[in-house]
Design an enzyme around this catalytic site. Structure first.
Site, short mmCIF file in Angstrom:
data_model
loop_
_atom_site.label_atom_id
_atom_site.label_comp_id
_atom_site.label_asym_id
_atom_site.label_seq_id
_atom_site.Cartn_x
_atom_site.Cartn_y
_atom_site.Cartn_z
N VAL A 3 0.84 -1.20 0.00
CA VAL A 3 0.00 0.00 0.00
C VAL A 3 0.88 1.25 0.00
O VAL A 3 1.89 1.32 0.71
CB VAL A 3 -0.91 0.00 1.25
CG1 VAL A 3 -1.83 1.21 1.24
CG2 VAL A 3 -1.72 -1.28 1.30
N SER B 175 -29.39 -34.51 3.83
CA SER B 175 -28.67 -33.95 2.65
C SER B 175 -28.96 -32.45 2.52
O SER B 175 -29.66 -32.03 1.59
CB SER B 175 -29.02 -34.70 1.38
OG SER B 175 -30.40 -34.91 1.23
#
Length: 635
Positions: free
Chosen positions: A37, A546
């Site tokens: 940065v 499931s």
């Protein structure tokens, strides 16, 4: 007078055409700027655009105005504002997303990607680097080599960026000191050796002041190298090296405009091709000869890497989108199991065992990722144990595909070695990957042909094999209804088998818990068993919570179309919890049972199930009758 004007216009038109013709044939260099940065990436790109005269007058006026209001350089022009277009970027003075900019000089065209420096935007940086020929890694001369410098350098090496420029920026803030520059280069060179970065070009610059950008700076007479723009103009692009490799052409589409023409179109990834060349079509392995190399401008005597062409064959061979045309005597590999490096790019972590779309070139297959072998700490280069991959993690894992794909290791070919993983449900790109090698077992394990087919098994039982997949919350009545349905099918002389969630966990899946990864593996195993049973001609009933749509769709994809029937036992959570036959909801509410579906683990209801039964309005017997009615006639 009018004749003179006509001649002048003609000369201008000719000059424009000559310029456009020259510009069209300039080579194109794609490069990225990356680093930590505030190392000056956006400022450098803004300076390149400014010095290459790629800014219009109105843009320059707006830049001067914006620099006074939003800039970080006092009353002087803030070149970073040319690239940082997002409001959040301008407010914070940082880059968030990848910004692409085009510019050109007399010698070459350029597309530059300004990549964000923050670690949280690593996935954005990977996106920018994926097509780059060169990386400009910036270092703030005041700060030296930082964590993100190391991270981005490692990613560039991992992704295969061939050329690296180490630009030590903001030299004006350290009085153009050669000692500072030499110290930073020495530190970086030591790190580069650790990651296997063989070579890089170091140069001292000031993006803000313009030192060593387009011309050598008088402020640094001790620097004897080229200025940045000259280096970018002269650096060798990979296309030249690609032309020396064997032919690789992934087929994008079959060109069939009429009955008399059939060609196979795509971009040549490497090598050259001309009429008369012997080629092989993979994965089928069929060989033939090229009869024509066709383009929009006519047939070519020869085509090379980087050109888009249509190839016509002397013989009729099976070739479609996803196949790869290659040199007959030097084909790439074909496999369905690999080791690969993965850069995880999604907010949701990797689900081990879940099925994702794997897209490699023009090939798309279904693939599952095993538990990572390790993740890589980019700062220390340590290999760390991991059960999954989180956002921005880099790891190595094994993958299995549902069918063989044509590939080469990423170190040899970006086109046939680089891939992405796509979530099947939301189509998000979740990872970028680089193939290392195929697993030996992929070559040693083969399908054994059998003479009694699945059709023969079904005919012996006089029925069509099916999988009735009962899904719903715990307590919804799945097992009870499935049992009732099986009894009715038995009375109809149907051959069936019921796989129940609890029963399976007593044996086959006794090693699995209830984490998301274990739930996914649980359903994968059951799906494979159900598939084998349908191969035997059976009607298979499964009663499992499931909870995830992706795994139910994974099982559906294992079976021929029409054999998977999703039965949604639709029961509201409050009703299922009120029943609580096994006392599980009570334990989950008390915190004694973790990862319980509906409480602290999600249940994803089917969007379009083949059959839906509501156990609030139906008894189990009525639900079973309704399902049988929907299924009839079963053969």
């Amino acid at each position: 007078m009018s004749g003179q004007l006509y001649q002048t216009d003609a000369l201008i038109s000719a000059d424009i055409e000559a310029y456009l013709e020259t510009h069209q044939h300039k080579s194109l260099l794609r490069f990225i700027t990356c680093g930590s940065v505030d190392d000056g990436k956006s400022t450098l790109i803004g300076r390149l655009l400014y010095d290459s005269k790629m800014i219009f007058e109105d843009q320059l006026a707006a830049l001067e105005s914006d620099s006074k209001r939003l800039g970080t350089q006092g009353q002087e022009i803030d070149f970073a504002l040319l690239v940082d277009g997002l409001a959040a970027e301008r407010e914070q003075g940082i880059t968030i997303d990848v910004a692409y900019r085009f510019f050109a000089t007399e010698k070459r065209k350029f597309i530059v990607a300004d990549c964000p420096g923050h670690e949280q935007y690593t996935r954005n940086m990977v996106t920018g680097a994926s097509t780059a020929d060169l990386a400009v890694i910036l270092i703030d001369a005041r700060k030296g080599v930082l964590v993100q410098t190391r991270r981005h350098s490692y990613l560039c090496k991992l992704i295969g960026v061939r050329n690296v420029v180490l630009a030590v920026n903001k030299m004006d803030l350290v009085d153009y000191s050669q000692a500072v520059f030499d110290g930073i280069v020495a530190d970086y060179a030591a790190f580069a050796r650790e990651i296997g970065l063989d070579s890089f070009v170091a140069m001292p610059i000031s993006g803000f002041k313009g030192d060593n950008i387009t011309a050598l700076s008088t402020n640094m007479p001790w620097y004897s190298g080229k200025p940045l723009i000259e280096h970018l103009e002269l650096v060798e692009i990979g296309n030249t090296a690609d032309q020396d490799c064997p032919l690789r052409l992934p087929v994008q589409w079959v060109n069939r405009p009429n009955l008399d023409f059939r060609g196979f179109s795509g971009l040549i990834a490497s090598g050259t091709v001309k009429p008369g060349d012997a080629v092989r079509v993979l994965p089928s392995g069929k060989t033939t000869t090229v009869s024509r190399v066709v383009t929009l401008d006519g047939d070519l005597d020869e085509a090379a890497a980087g050109q888009s062409v249509t190839l016509c064959f002397a013989d009729a061979v099976d070739c479609s989108r996803g196949t790869v045309i290659c040199t007959a005597d030097a084909p790439p590999e074909v496999s369905d199991q690999f080791e690969a490096a993965l850069v995880w790019m999604d907010d949701e972590a990797l689900h081990v065992g879940r099925s994702y779309w794997l897209k490699l070139g023009t090939q798309t297959v279904s693939a599952t990722v095993q538990q990572p072998k390790y993740t890589i700490n980019v700062n220390t280069l340590e290999h760390l144990a991991a059960k999954t991959l989180e956002l921005n993690a880099i790891g190595v894992a094994e993958l299995s595909c549902d069918k063989p794909i044509v590939f080469e290791p990423y170190a040899q070919s970006r086109t046939l070695g680089g891939f992405i993983l796509i979530d099947k449900l939301n189509n998000r790109t979740v990872a970028a990957g680089m193939l290392h090698f195929s697993l030996r077992r992929a070559q040693n394990v083969h399908w054994q042909a059998t003479d009694v087919s699945r059709e023969a098994h079904a005919a012996l039982k006089n029925q069509a094999p099916k999988v009735l997949w009962f899904t719903g919350l715990s307590g919804s009545g799945k097992s009870t209804i499935a049992n009732e349905v099986e009894k009715r099918l038995a009375l109809m002389n149907r051959h069936t088998f019921l796989l129940d969630g609890d029963n399976v966990r007593h044996g086959l899946n006794k090693d699995l818990g209830f984490t998301e990864a274990d739930r996914i593996e649980n359903i994968r195993r059951v799906g494979e068993i159900a598939k084998l049973m349908t191969d035997a001609g059976l009607i298979v009933l499964t009663a499992f919570i499931s909870p995830f749509r992706a795994e139910r769709e994974m099982v559906r994809a294992m079976l021929p179309e029409g054999e998977f029937i999703e039965v949604f036992v639709d029961t509201p959570l409050e009703v299922a919890e009120a029943r609580d036959v096994k006392g599980l909801y009570k334990k989950a509410r008390a915190g004694e049972l973790k990862n319980f579906t509906g409480i602290d683990s999600p249940y994803e209801a089917p969007d379009e199930p083949e059959i839906r039964v509501n156990t609030v309005d139906m008894t189990s017997s009525q639900a079973a009758d309704y399902i049988i009615q929907k299924l009839m006639p079963l053969k």
